[in-house]
Structures are given as C-alpha cells and as structure tokens.
Enzyme design. Structure first.
Site, PDB file in Angstrom:
ATOM      1  N   ASP A  66     -37.687  82.813  14.683  1.00 40.61           N
ATOM      2  CA  ASP A  66     -38.099  83.788  15.677  1.00 40.61           C
ATOM      3  C   ASP A  66     -37.869  85.175  15.068  1.00 40.61           C
ATOM      4  OD1 ASP A  66     -38.759  84.839  18.291  1.00 40.61           O
ATOM      5  OD2 ASP A  66     -36.613  85.161  18.590  1.00 40.61           O
ATOM      6  N   ASP A  85     -37.519  88.808  17.142  1.00 40.88           N
ATOM      7  CA  ASP A  85     -36.609  89.664  17.915  1.00 40.88           C
ATOM      8  C   ASP A  85     -35.322  88.922  18.243  1.00 40.88           C
ATOM      9  OD1 ASP A  85     -38.175  92.177  18.488  1.00 40.88           O
ATOM     10  OD2 ASP A  85     -39.601  90.687  19.239  1.00 40.88           O
TER      11      ASP A  85
END
Length: 229
Positions: free
Chosen positions: A9, A11
């Site tokens: 991922d 953020d």
C-alpha cells in the site's frame, strides 16, 4: 516474470502521509459544511476509495459533484507534500535488499494515479516498483481483494509467494482475503486491531527485527545455515 513478490500500500505504508491527507480533507470538508476530525478520518476516510468517502461524508451534496470534490482535495494534497514526505524508517534498506534478491515489487493502492506518481517521486522510490495497481482503475477497490489479485497476476506470482504491507482496515482485509501473507504497519492502527483483520504480523516500521524472518518464511526461502567451528 518473478518468482516472489512484495506488495505495498502507499499512504501510511511507504510514508506516514495521513496527517497531510487529514489537513486537506478538513479544508475541503469545511467548504461543504462537513466537520472532519481524527475519529471521522479513521472511520470514513483512511484506506477508503474516494467514491466511498464522498458517499459517506458528502451525501448531502449532488453526486455529480463528488468527482470534483475528490479531485480538489487530491490536488491540494499534492501541493502540500512537496518537501514533506519521508519513507517509513527502514523502508529504503529493506527494498534494496529485497530487490537485490530478485523480488518483484508493486504498489497496490486506492489512491488516484496522480497521487501515486507524485508521492513515489517525492520519496525517491519511482524506480523501485515494477507495477502500480490502483483500485480506482478496477471494477472493485479495497477491501475487495481484486487489487491484490491483479497485482499478483501482473507480476506473475502466486499468492503463496508474496507478502503484502498495509496500514488501514480496508487494505488489510483486501490483502488477507487475497491469500497473501500480510504485514500491518502501526501508523494507523495498533497491533491488536491489525491482527483482528486477518493480518499475520504487526510492526512499527521496516527496521523491526521480526520482519525479515517473517518475510523469508512466508516466501519459502531456505533457512540460513550457521556454520560451526
């Protein structure tokens, strides 16, 4: 294409960008009469697709305006990250070691592509990833496992030869549901909440001593042999 893969991922996983996102959301929320605090951010924003965020927070606004609201927020976010993003501690060294071993690496995010490109450039990590897979460009985004399944297909790696890294509930659920060994970063959640999603390990950063043994075991690498004498 690759025999093993690491799926990240963006953020909260490559960089702790949530504080900047929150400021941008507070600004855009104020324009439409929505007060956004940390509790609302965690429950309705963190890890969610922009479409779902707008449905949850701006349901009183004409849906025809939702894309414009999201675009304005993301443009503001990209303005704010200049010179302010740093990698999660230990990430750069971890990526270098893994890439030297031939692991394929992909970003798997619900963020818009413009954000991903800008953030990777700001972090100096553009060349470290072989693929970018975005839920916003697929029929279903996280917490559906489709983004992770698509990343595996793109890199040509089966689920039992991959490790995913996430920080928020939608992404952790998506990764675990894809059958990939899942590591949660405690940038957004505590360890108990991470493991409750089905993730297999919770760590504060990529310097955690338990990380490399976990990755090696998950990828089926031979155990290190210690010589005697």
């Amino acid at each position: 294409m690759f025999t093993e893969a690491l799926l990240f991922d963006l953020d909260g996983t490559l960089t702790d960008s949530d504080p900047i996102h929150m400021i941008a959301f507070v600004e855009i929320g104020r324009r439409y009469g929505v007060a956004i605090d940390e509790a609302i951010f965690r429950e309705h924003i963190s890890g969610q697709s922009n479409r779902l965020i707008c449905r949850n927070l701006f349901g009183h606004v004409d849906p025809a305006l939702w894309d414009g609201i999201a675009d304005a927020k993301e443009a503001r976010f990209r303005e704010m990250i200049v010179g302010k993003l740093t990698p999660i501690p230990g990430l750069v060294g971890f990526l270098a070691r893994e890439r030297a071993r031939g692991a394929g690496c992909a970003v798997v995010s619900n963020a818009p592509r413009a954000n991903v490109v800008a953030m990777l450039a700001a972090l100096g990590l553009t060349k470290d990833f072989d693929a970018i897979v975005l839920g916003s460009e697929l029929p279903r985004s996280k917490p559906d496992p489709l983004p992770y399944l698509t990343a595996l297909e793109t890199l040509g790696v089966p689920a039992n030869r991959a490790v995913a890294f996430e920080d928020a509930v939608p992404g952790l659920l998506a990764a675990a549901r894809s059958g990939v060994a899942t590591v949660g970063l405690t940038t957004s959640l505590d360890g108990e909440a991470i493991l409750a999603t089905g993730a297999h390990l919770a760590i504060p950063d990529y310097d955690a001593p338990e990380l490399q043994p976990f990755v090696d075991a998950a990828l089926g690498r031979p155990a290190a042999v210690t010589s005697i004498g």
